[in-house]
Design a protein around this motif. Sequence first.
Motif, mmCIF file in Angstrom:
data_model
loop_
_atom_site.group_PDB
_atom_site.id
_atom_site.type_symbol
_atom_site.label_atom_id
_atom_site.label_comp_id
_atom_site.label_asym_id
_atom_site.label_seq_id
_atom_site.Cartn_x
_atom_site.Cartn_y
_atom_site.Cartn_z
ATOM 1 N N PRO A 190 0.768 -1.281 -0.011
ATOM 2 C CA PRO A 190 -0.006 -0.001 -0.048
ATOM 3 C C PRO A 190 0.695 1.234 -0.165
ATOM 4 O O PRO A 190 1.675 1.466 0.754
ATOM 5 N N ILE A 191 0.409 2.183 -0.805
ATOM 6 C CA ILE A 191 1.314 3.231 -1.025
ATOM 7 C C ILE A 191 0.233 4.606 -0.830
ATOM 8 O O ILE A 191 -0.675 4.708 -1.685
ATOM 9 N N ALA A 192 0.376 5.667 -0.115
ATOM 10 C CA ALA A 192 -0.413 6.608 0.124
ATOM 11 C C ALA A 192 -0.172 7.873 -0.551
ATOM 12 O O ALA A 192 -0.930 8.736 -0.788
ATOM 13 N N ALA A 193 0.995 8.060 -1.002
ATOM 14 C CA ALA A 193 1.668 9.332 -1.357
ATOM 15 C C ALA A 193 1.648 9.424 -2.955
ATOM 16 O O ALA A 193 1.831 8.281 -3.724
ATOM 17 N N ALA A 194 1.213 10.613 -3.372
ATOM 18 C CA ALA A 194 1.383 10.709 -4.903
ATOM 19 C C ALA A 194 2.931 11.048 -5.172
ATOM 20 O O ALA A 194 3.687 11.546 -4.357
ATOM 21 N N ARG A 195 3.265 10.527 -6.352
ATOM 22 C CA ARG A 195 4.338 10.603 -6.762
ATOM 23 C C ARG A 195 4.642 11.286 -7.970
ATOM 24 O O ARG A 195 3.603 11.139 -8.844
ATOM 25 N N ARG A 196 5.850 11.906 -8.682
ATOM 26 C CA ARG A 196 5.818 12.706 -9.782
ATOM 27 C C ARG A 196 7.283 12.116 -10.385
ATOM 28 O O ARG A 196 8.307 11.882 -9.961
ATOM 29 N N VAL A 197 7.073 11.980 -11.816
ATOM 30 C CA VAL A 197 8.194 11.674 -12.628
ATOM 31 C C VAL A 197 8.283 12.881 -13.660
ATOM 32 O O VAL A 197 7.519 13.043 -14.308
ATOM 33 N N LEU B 139 -9.940 7.155 -8.971
ATOM 34 C CA LEU B 139 -9.536 8.397 -9.277
ATOM 35 C C LEU B 139 -9.587 9.337 -8.023
ATOM 36 O O LEU B 139 -8.942 10.192 -8.039
ATOM 37 N N GLY B 140 -10.425 8.900 -7.058
ATOM 38 C CA GLY B 140 -10.413 9.635 -5.723
ATOM 39 C C GLY B 140 -9.110 9.248 -4.945
ATOM 40 O O GLY B 140 -9.172 10.050 -3.765
ATOM 41 N N ARG B 141 -8.398 8.481 -5.194
ATOM 42 C CA ARG B 141 -7.261 8.057 -4.548
ATOM 43 C C ARG B 141 -6.079 9.210 -4.939
ATOM 44 O O ARG B 141 -5.945 9.607 -6.072
ATOM 45 N N GLU B 142 -5.288 9.468 -3.812
ATOM 46 C CA GLU B 142 -4.101 10.379 -3.925
ATOM 47 C C GLU B 142 -2.694 9.645 -4.310
ATOM 48 O O GLU B 142 -1.594 10.286 -4.262
#
Length: 459
Positions: A262-269, A441-444
């Motif tokens: 489980p990963i709760a954080a938004a991530r960017r590439v 889509l509601g997950r961050e």
Amino acid sequence: MPAVFSRCRARLTGAAVGAFALLLVGTAPASAVEKGVFYPESFTLSNGMQVVVIPNHRVPVVTHMVWYKVGAADEPRGQSGIAHFLEHLMFKGTDAVPAGAFSRTVAKNGGRDNAFTSWDYTAYYQNVARDRLELVMRMEADRMANLKLTDAVVYPERDVIIEERRQRIENEPADRIGEQIQATVFVHHPYGTPVIGWPQEMSRLTREQAEAFYKTWYAPNNAVLVVSGDVSAEELKPLAERYYGVIPARAVPERTRVGEPPIAAARRVELRDAEVRQPSIRRIWTAPSYRVDPDKQAYALQVLSEVMSGGPTSRLYRNLVVEQKVATSAWLGYSPSAWDLATLGAGATPATGVPMDKLEAALAEELRKVVQSGVTEEEVATAKKRMLAEAAYARDSLTGPAQALGAAVTTGQSIDEVEEWPVRIDAVTAEQVNAAARAVLGRENHVTGLLLPLKDKES
């Protein structure tokens, strides 16, 4: 999005499997309330090999495919790319059909052949005249059981797949960021490892590893024969028994894959490259697949995809391209055909002069609106009608139905489930679409990928 690498005669061609996103969302008759998509016939040989026949008597041609229930996600750790490497090596010959002779024979008889590897399956196919079906069945069965590999053919082919990676991935910024996004979406599950492999591991692949992978997974009881075209099950069965039925079954390990934590954080590439002429943004979530769908959301998510991205009147195109004029294209895509989790993604390309932060905000707002306000009954009804109307022509194809059923049965679906697709889509309600949209889509914990040129660093 599922990925496939295919071996072509040029031996350097890899193809993204974006087309396979349509496998099971574009294959139903126009009458949505009746069960039936391809109306296949099926039987199982005594050695456990499943056979699926899709009669289509319009022309005297057949598509012959053998699908193995093994792909890149089943590779031993540290041997990434071995499934795709073996796909290439399957053309290197047997005692009966020497290296290169397989494709030459198919071409000499007026047909064409190829193969492809995904995370969940590997498939080999030939399109030939009906009276050449027995020929390709004999050759395909031969290499299922009798592949002969030597150092002299294995290691030059390893150089070929390394060069394929350079051309298809390392020289293409869009593919490079796609690879990095996938690896960020799946941080532990093998779906985060590229199908073609990581370069440092590809360079160490050996003949012994390829032979071990072949002997472990390439057995008739781990394969599915799919034949589409001018043939019936009654006609095909004696041929299947003659060529495939005589190959002994072997013990095949169960697919054992690690789960995604489980990963709760938004991530960017973010990738900047001088070769980028058109920047773009993508945002990806993990999502249910047909097989892994405890809340029964796969069919609702297909309808959501059509509402949001199904043509010039869809929400994203209408709002971002036509009305706001911040994008030249906008999309939301979802493919539920996977053994484990699938993905759902949205993206856009900016209109001239539009900063990427403005485009990202506009895309995020459209996704927020569908999560908070949902879609309407009218939108759902229109989307379903459009999906089924467009799908009415899919059965005219020979290869499309064979690809759809092959992908389905190798990722855990039954033929009955495929044939029930129209009924299940017809039953989807706006309430179900909205619940599925909120759940995904509601997950961050999404991954946002930005592909940018070296200039405009203020974007």
